[in-house]
Design a protein around this motif. Structure first.
Motif, mmCIF file in Angstrom:
data_model
loop_
_atom_site.group_PDB
_atom_site.id
_atom_site.type_symbol
_atom_site.label_atom_id
_atom_site.label_comp_id
_atom_site.label_asym_id
_atom_site.label_seq_id
_atom_site.Cartn_x
_atom_site.Cartn_y
_atom_site.Cartn_z
ATOM 1 N N GLN A 76 41.370 33.977 41.547
ATOM 2 C CA GLN A 76 41.438 35.032 42.549
ATOM 3 C C GLN A 76 42.840 35.632 42.631
ATOM 4 O OE1 GLN A 76 38.475 35.894 44.365
ATOM 5 N NE2 GLN A 76 39.784 37.690 44.512
ATOM 6 N N ILE A 77 43.851 34.785 42.544
ATOM 7 C CA ILE A 77 45.234 35.278 42.591
ATOM 8 C C ILE A 77 45.573 36.056 41.329
ATOM 9 C CG2 ILE A 77 47.658 34.562 42.685
ATOM 10 C CD1 ILE A 77 46.692 32.131 44.342
ATOM 11 N N SER A 78 45.093 35.573 40.177
ATOM 12 C CA SER A 78 45.412 36.236 38.908
ATOM 13 C C SER A 78 44.802 37.631 38.826
ATOM 14 C CB SER A 78 44.920 35.386 37.726
ATOM 15 O OG SER A 78 43.503 35.301 37.704
ATOM 16 N N VAL A 79 43.686 37.836 39.513
ATOM 17 C CA VAL A 79 43.082 39.176 39.546
ATOM 18 C C VAL A 79 44.036 40.180 40.171
ATOM 19 C CG1 VAL A 79 41.213 40.541 40.572
ATOM 20 C CG2 VAL A 79 40.712 38.322 39.555
ATOM 21 N N ILE A 80 44.832 39.711 41.140
ATOM 22 C CA ILE A 80 45.728 40.607 41.880
ATOM 23 C C ILE A 80 47.128 40.645 41.266
ATOM 24 C CG2 ILE A 80 46.747 41.086 44.143
ATOM 25 C CD1 ILE A 80 44.393 39.497 45.352
ATOM 26 N N THR A 81 47.666 39.471 40.943
ATOM 27 C CA THR A 81 49.083 39.389 40.554
ATOM 28 C C THR A 81 49.314 38.890 39.133
ATOM 29 O OG1 THR A 81 49.264 37.134 41.424
ATOM 30 C CG2 THR A 81 49.734 38.948 42.941
ATOM 31 N N GLY A 82 48.298 38.363 38.474
ATOM 32 C CA GLY A 82 48.492 37.810 37.143
ATOM 33 C C GLY A 82 48.518 36.288 37.161
#
Length: 245
Positions: free
Chosen positions: A34-40
């Motif tokens: 979920q975090i990688s979708v937004i920030t990598g």
């Protein structure tokens, strides 16, 4: 090893066999996705284990600590139930299908070739992280004052408390650290394998095999057992592929 080291740490320091350990692994993978979708990926690599650490501390403080006084059976029941609660929450939030959690582009290349096969850079990165965790944990537990306090708190809690140390806080720190290792394993393993609701159940059995085979509570044993079981499994797939079809 990252999974089994967290389980070994909790069992050896607290005497608690955490049946929900694999669920923290799954949670780490989903949070990182979920975090990688937004920030990598790299931000998720740092933030996701921290979030799992906070959750682990809350579980110990407001849940496990309340049943600890009643013995091991209530602890097993509590952690077993927690496994299914986390699994249901994951399915409610992210659904029952797998999510598209990929490894970072910066490590998407071949590091080197060995015996006719290629070794991806991401797997080398995972290996280096695992070795780094082993060295760091071993040093902290065997060579530092913090490690001495943690080990003494399990065998002589009243003595350690009389010396001015907060034993419940020590146990919370240990449980949160074990959860953090599971979460980190999920961050690194979720994109190498498959991030889906059944991933916790898939690895739950093998990590207990590693811990038992390496010796309950032995960090070095868990490290050696991880290498041996991983090598045996890999060579079995290569040499006798018919067994795994």
């Amino acid at each position: 090893f990252m999974l089994s080291s967290g389980l070994t740490l909790i069992f050896s320091m607290m005497g608690v066999l955490n049946l929900s350990h694999a669920a923290f692994y799954m949670l780490g993978a989903y949070l990182a996705y979920q975090i990688s979708v937004i920030t990598g990926f790299w931000v998720g690599l740092i933030v996701a284990p921290i979030l799992v650490t906070i959750l682990g501390a809350a579980v110990e403080r407001y849940g496990l600590r309340r049943v600890h006084q009643y013995g091991h059976v209530p602890e097993l029941i509590f952690t077993f139930g927690l496994f299914f609660v986390i699994e249901e929450l994951v399915q409610y939030i992210w659904g029952r299908s797998m999510v598209n959690y990929d490894s970072p582009e910066s490590l998407n290349f071949i590091a080197f070739s060995l015996a006719g096969g290629t070794i991806p850079a991401y797997k080398v990165f995972m290996l280096l992280v695992s070795v780094g965790i082993f060295v760091s944990l071993y040093y902290v537990l065997a060579r530092t004052r913090v490690g001495m306090i943690i080990q003494a708190a399990l065998s002589y809690p009243k003595t350690v408390e009389a010396l001015g140390h907060n034993v419940p806080r020590v146990f919370m720190f240990v449980f949160a650290s074990g959860a953090a290792l599971a979460g980190l394993a999920g961050v690194l393993g979720g994109n190498l394998f498959i991030t889906e609701p059944g991933m916790a159940f898939a690895v739950g059995t093998i990590i207990f095999v590693v811990v038992v085979f390496g010796g309950m509570g032995s960090l070095l044993g868990a490290f050696v057992a991880s290498l041996l079981i991983g090598a045996i499994q890999t060579f079995a797939v290569v040499l006798i592929p018919a067994l795994f079809v």
